[in-house]
Structure formats: structure tokens, C-alpha cells
Design an enzyme around this catalytic site. Structure first.
Site, mmCIF file in Angstrom:
data_model
loop_
_atom_site.group_PDB
_atom_site.id
_atom_site.type_symbol
_atom_site.label_atom_id
_atom_site.label_comp_id
_atom_site.label_asym_id
_atom_site.label_seq_id
_atom_site.Cartn_x
_atom_site.Cartn_y
_atom_site.Cartn_z
ATOM 1 N N GLU A 95 23.309 116.571 6.760
ATOM 2 C CA GLU A 95 22.481 115.371 6.813
ATOM 3 C C GLU A 95 22.287 114.666 5.487
ATOM 4 O OE1 GLU A 95 21.235 114.444 11.277
ATOM 5 O OE2 GLU A 95 19.643 115.666 10.065
ATOM 6 N N CYS A 108 18.381 111.201 -0.232
ATOM 7 C CA CYS A 108 17.933 112.553 0.020
ATOM 8 C C CYS A 108 19.115 113.245 0.201
ATOM 9 C CB CYS A 108 16.687 112.548 1.062
ATOM 10 S SG CYS A 108 16.113 113.965 1.374
ATOM 11 N N CYS A 115 18.945 126.523 6.521
ATOM 12 C CA CYS A 115 18.276 127.307 5.449
ATOM 13 C C CYS A 115 17.807 128.537 5.625
ATOM 14 C CB CYS A 115 17.170 126.294 5.290
ATOM 15 S SG CYS A 115 15.999 126.858 3.882
ATOM 16 N N CYS A 119 10.668 128.369 7.295
ATOM 17 C CA CYS A 119 9.452 127.793 7.497
ATOM 18 C C CYS A 119 9.233 127.175 8.733
ATOM 19 C CB CYS A 119 9.348 126.429 6.374
ATOM 20 S SG CYS A 119 9.439 127.009 4.764
ATOM 21 N N CYS A 122 9.868 123.477 10.112
ATOM 22 C CA CYS A 122 10.942 122.653 9.565
ATOM 23 C C CYS A 122 12.154 122.968 10.370
ATOM 24 C CB CYS A 122 11.149 123.205 8.300
ATOM 25 S SG CYS A 122 12.585 122.454 7.260
ATOM 26 N N CYS A 360 10.876 114.269 6.399
ATOM 27 C CA CYS A 360 10.823 115.231 5.746
ATOM 28 C C CYS A 360 10.857 116.539 6.636
ATOM 29 C CB CYS A 360 9.474 115.739 4.878
ATOM 30 S SG CYS A 360 9.462 114.581 3.448
#
Ligand code: SAH
Ligand code: SF4
Length: 367
Positions: A95, A108, A115, A119, A122, A360
Site C-alpha cells: 500500500e 507515504c 514487517c 509492534c 500496528c 499510521c
């Protein structure tokens, strides 16, 4: 097995020049191709009439133009945010978000599929890690956004191609000015590819993004921060902090177990001393977890004496995490303490694109 064709977006201008020299093509054609790639943002080799047929044929035979097709495009009701789901050559998806706030046009972009850092709050972390992106896949996201922004008539685009930056700016269609490496993935986990992409994005004859216009956000990969400092890379650095104690941080950011808070802060100090640059420290505000007055004072003490600005990001919802965002009044109070007790500037990130999960930490794709 024959080598996979080179993705043209993977090449710096020097590398492209070396390739053309090897092929015994005039450097004039490098300039023309570069123009097509990064000024006209042309989306196929077939649409490059100024390249002689023999050059185009060779490119078609031995390279590919790694344009990322759009699988889905969604616009936020906020009127400022658009999210693209882009397809990679191996069918993986990433994305990319286009934001237009207060006249600034920002892309962005992602650095990995998923990932590895996990976290807890997220969505990208929740989906796990699939692979690194190549430099060309990172560059192609910015080119995609620039292509989408700049839709002046092709004849005008063409006529102005040799007329310099000022004439180009007049050509209509917004120009991409800012890139934040804050999409999917941990950029310092994919250091080489990200830095090569940054070099390509900055090329003055290409997208020409200024040194002050590229910001890289890291979860706190200490060796990567030290390397950025050593190599004096021309990017702004943002460090995701979220907690001011080792235990508090490790509960939210598992990577803190590998790179503990004291080592991270030492690396940040070295970075600022070596580069003379201020660091942005990101702090996702989670109600009742890290948003008290005491938390604010702990941040103030931690960052005392460092050139710093704090970016407060009220938690955005994700499927795998139940926390709630801090209310505006509490966020303001947090800011007030940072400013008045510690002289520490901060901003509260505006909540944009939440309805299309473009905020975010909300970027993710279904496997
Ligand atoms: N991997 C990098 C950059 C991508 S995330 C990093 O972690 O810094 C960009 C920012 O969004 C980081 O500060 C991250 O901590 C924050 N973030 C992640 N999930 C979030 C969420 N659900 N709500 C608000 N901010 C979040
Ligand atoms: Fe990865 Fe950053 Fe998400 Fe953490 S916040 S899981 S490092 S993308």
C-alpha cells in the site's frame, strides 16, 4: 535459467549510463530515457517515441519497466487522502498513500511486504513479514504517485521537457514534494535497497526530491541509525519511541528487546551530533497506557538536551489491538507539559484517512 530482466527503476542514472555505454548507445538516449521515467512518468517502453527503435528493442528484450499496477484505489471522505493497493511482479501487494494536507503533497511509501518487527498496535506488524522491496519497487511507488498527480496534457509535458524545473512547475499538475518512508515495513531492516531508492528519488534530473523532503521512520534499529549517521545520508530521521522506559517500550515494540532504550538513545545522540540534525520522536498515544502527565515528563527527561521534536499520533484502530486513542484534550495536555516544562516542541498528527485504513500503522494487505 536466464537472468531476470533488469527493472529500470532499480538503476541509478550512473548505472543506466554504464549499461548504455556497454551497449554502445549514445548517452543522449540515457537523458531521454531518464526523462521518460521520472519527468513524464511514462508507463510503458512502447510509449517512448523519442528513443530510437534499436534502443527500445534492446530495452524491451533485456529490461522491464517495473510500473506497479493498481489493484485498488480508495479515497478518504476527508478529501485529502488517497490509498493505492499496488501489485508487485510476484503478485504480492503493498500500500502507498497520497496525502495533500495544507498544500503539501506527500507520498507515504512502503519498504517491505509486511514487517518483521511485530509492534503490537500496528496492522503491518500484525500481518508478519513476507519480503524486502527492491529499490525499484520503492521508487516505483513515488513515480506512481507523481504520475497520478501530474496529469497535464502529454503534448505540454513533452514540449517542456528540456525547459528546466521552473517551466515544468508551470506545466500544471501538482508535483510530488515530500516522501515519507512510513508505509509498510521497517526501512532500516532493508537498508541497502532503501538508500539506493533515496538516491534515485533525489536525482536532480529525476523526481528531484530535496534532501529536506525525505523522511525515514524507524522502530529503532540501532545499527541502521549509526550507519545513517556515518554515511551522512540526506534524509530526515524519525524514531518511534512510544514509551520512555525499557519495560514499557518492550511491551509495545518487541524490537526493543534487541535494541534496548539506552542503546537507542545513545545512537540517537550520536546521530544528532554527527549530522547536526534534529530527530523526530514518534509517540503513538494510547489511552491509559502512555498518555499520562507522568509519561509526558518521562519523555521530557529522556530527550533532555537532544535536538528533538515529538510527533504525537493518537492510536489508529487495527484489528489485532484493542487499545483506544488518547482524547484531544489529554493530547493537548501532554503537549503542554512537553513545551512548558521541557521546552520540547511537539505536534499532534491529524487523523486523516482513517475511514480507508490509510492512517499510521493501518497499512496491511491480506495474504
Ligand atoms: N516501521 C517504521 C515506519 C512505519 S510506521 C516505524 O515503525 O517507525 C509509522 C509510524 O506509525 C510509527 O511511528 C509507528 O509506530 C506508528 N504506528 C504504528 N501503528 C500505529 C497505530 N495503530 N496508530 C498510530 N500510529 C501507529
Ligand atoms: Fe513494523 Fe513500524 Fe509497524 Fe512496527 S510500527 S510493525 S516497525 S511497520
Amino acid at each position: 535459467m536466464p537472468a531476470a530482466p533488469t527493472n529500470l527503476y532499480d538503476l541509478t542514472r550512473e548505472e543506466l549510463t554504464a549499461l548504455f555505454t556497454r551497449w554502445e548507445f549514445s548517452p543522449v538516449h540515457v537523458a531521454r530515457l531518464w526523462n521518460y521515467l521520472y519527468w513524464e512518468c511514462t508507463d510503458s517502453l512502447a510509449a517512448m517515441p523519442e528513443l530510437p527503435a534499436k534502443v527500445r528493442k534492446r530495452l524491451e528484450a533485456e529490461t522491464r519497466l517495473g510500473v506497479l499496477p493498481v489493484s485498488l484505489e480508495t479515497d478518504s471522505t476527508d478529501g485529502f487522502t488517497r490509498k493505492y493497493l499496488l501489485r508487485l511482479a510476484d503478485d504480492a501487494r503493498i500500500e502507498t498513500v497520497l496525502m495533500r494536507f495544507t498544500g503539501r503533497v506527500t507520498a507515504c511509501i512502503s519498504s517491505q511486504v509486511g514487517c518483521a518487527m511485530g509492534c503490537v498496535f500496528c496492522a503491518t506488524g500484525q500481518m508478519g513479514y513476507t519480503r524486502h522491496l527492491t529499490p525499484g519497487e520503492i521508487v516505483a511507488q513515488a513515480v506512481h504517485v507523481q504520475r497520478a498527480l501530474r496529469q497535464p496534457p502529454p503534448e505540454l509535458c513533452h514540449a517542456l521537457r528540456d525547459k528546466g524545473a521552473a517551466a515544468r512547475a508551470m506545466a500544471g499538475g501538482a508535483r510530488l514534494r515530500n516522501v515519507v518512508l512510513m508505509g509498510m515495513g521497517e526501512p532500516l531492516h532493508n537498508y541497502e535497497a532503501v538508500m539506493k531508492a533515496v538516491d534515485i528519488l533525489r536525482d536532480p534530473n529525476g523526481l528531484a526530491l530535496g534532501a529536506e523532503r525525505i523522511t525515514l521512520s524507524t522502530v529503532g534499529v540501532v545499527p541502521g541509525i549509526l550507519r545513517l549517521a556515518r554515511e551522512k545520508r540526506p534524509v530526515h530521521l524519525a524514531v518511534s519511541l512510544h514509551a520512555a522506559t525499557q519495560a514499557g517500550r518492550a511491551a509495545l515494540v518487541p524490537a526493543a528487546k534487541k535494541w534496548p532504550l539506552d542503546e537507542l538513545m545513545a545512537a540517537c545522540r550520536t546521530y544528532s551530533e554527527t549530522t547536526g540534525r534534529r530527530i523526530f520522536y514518534e509517540w503513538t498515544l494510547i489511552e491509559g497506557k502512555n498518555d499520562s502527565a507522568e509519561d509526558a515528563r518521562a519523555v521530557g527527561r529522556l530527550l533532555h538536551g537532544l535536538p528533538a521534536q515529538v510527533n504525537l499520533i493518537p492510536l489508529n484502530p487495527t484489528q489485532g489491538y484493542a487499545g483506544a486513542p488518547t482524547h484531544t484534550a489529554a493530547a493537548k495536555h501532554f503537549q503542554h507539559i512537553l513545551m512548558h516544562e521541557f521546552d520540547l516542541p511537539s505536534t499532534v498528527r491529524q487523523r486523516r484517512g482513517i475511514d480507508i485504513a490509510a492512517g499510521c500503522g493501518q497499512l496491511a494487505v491480506n495474504a
